[in-house]
Design a protein around this motif. Sequence first.
Motif, short mmCIF file in Angstrom:
data_model
loop_
_atom_site.label_atom_id
_atom_site.label_comp_id
_atom_site.label_asym_id
_atom_site.label_seq_id
_atom_site.Cartn_x
_atom_site.Cartn_y
_atom_site.Cartn_z
N ASP A 62 0.46 44.20 53.88
CA ASP A 62 0.35 43.39 52.82
C ASP A 62 -0.96 42.61 52.68
O ASP A 62 -1.05 41.39 52.69
CB ASP A 62 1.59 42.35 53.00
CG ASP A 62 2.82 43.30 52.40
OD1 ASP A 62 2.92 44.26 51.55
OD2 ASP A 62 4.01 42.88 53.03
N THR A 65 -5.06 39.83 47.97
CA THR A 65 -6.09 40.49 46.84
C THR A 65 -6.93 39.18 46.59
O THR A 65 -6.54 38.37 45.82
CB THR A 65 -5.20 40.89 45.80
OG1 THR A 65 -4.32 40.13 45.33
CG2 THR A 65 -4.65 42.46 46.24
N LYS A 87 2.02 54.13 52.46
CA LYS A 87 3.14 53.56 51.81
C LYS A 87 4.58 53.58 52.54
O LYS A 87 5.38 52.44 52.68
CB LYS A 87 3.31 54.30 50.47
CG LYS A 87 2.27 53.81 49.31
CD LYS A 87 2.66 54.63 48.19
CE LYS A 87 1.38 54.32 47.07
NZ LYS A 87 1.57 55.26 46.04
N ALA A 90 4.39 50.77 55.32
CA ALA A 90 4.77 49.72 54.66
C ALA A 90 6.06 49.38 54.61
O ALA A 90 6.94 48.20 54.82
CB ALA A 90 3.91 49.38 53.51
N SER A 96 5.02 45.66 51.26
CA SER A 96 4.90 46.35 49.86
C SER A 96 3.59 47.33 49.91
O SER A 96 3.49 48.34 49.11
CB SER A 96 4.81 45.58 48.82
OG SER A 96 3.86 44.66 48.91
N LYS A 97 2.60 46.95 50.64
CA LYS A 97 1.33 47.85 51.01
C LYS A 97 0.68 47.55 52.22
O LYS A 97 0.82 46.63 52.92
CB LYS A 97 0.36 47.28 49.64
CG LYS A 97 -0.79 47.68 49.72
CD LYS A 97 -1.73 47.26 48.50
CE LYS A 97 -3.04 48.02 48.51
NZ LYS A 97 -4.09 47.24 47.74
#
Length: 171
Positions: A62, A65, A87, A90, A96-97
């Motif tokens: 996660d 960004t 993926k 995670a 999620s990422k």
Amino acid sequence: MAKKPKTAGGTPATVALTAAGIAFEVRAYEHDPRAESYGLEAAEALDADPARVFKTLLASLDPSTGSGQRGRLVVGIVPVTGQLDLKALARALGGSKAVMAEVAAAERATGYVAGGISPIGQKRAHPTVLDSSALNHDTILVSGGRRGFDLELAPRDLAAITAAVTATIGR
């Protein structure tokens, strides 16, 4: 300041396994720095089925960004014959990422050099996922903490000492 005692040929991984009373076998070989794949090199040099030889990869779970903050580092352990599914990693950890960690960050966080990162005895414990294919084998091989130095142990013992969850994270 007192120095930590050195063990003959030991690494933090072997020290941790010994302290935990976990059975393991050291499997050393002459590492060729020109090898394209350190994991496949290990399998060949140790005459081991490549499906039993696992690599340790660090990822950032996660990652933010744009805020400048990084995600937390996590460990994925997958067969050298495949790749880490970021993926799936995670998801296995409730994220999620995930993105691959920078090499320098992985080395700092584990205390090991890239190509020799062991999932055992890292400087800090990280959430860890062991690919479920490991459970198909009585023993698997993972890096012992330096290039050309692998450890053979039962996958359930590896999961126990690293507090790993198992999930399908390889592809």
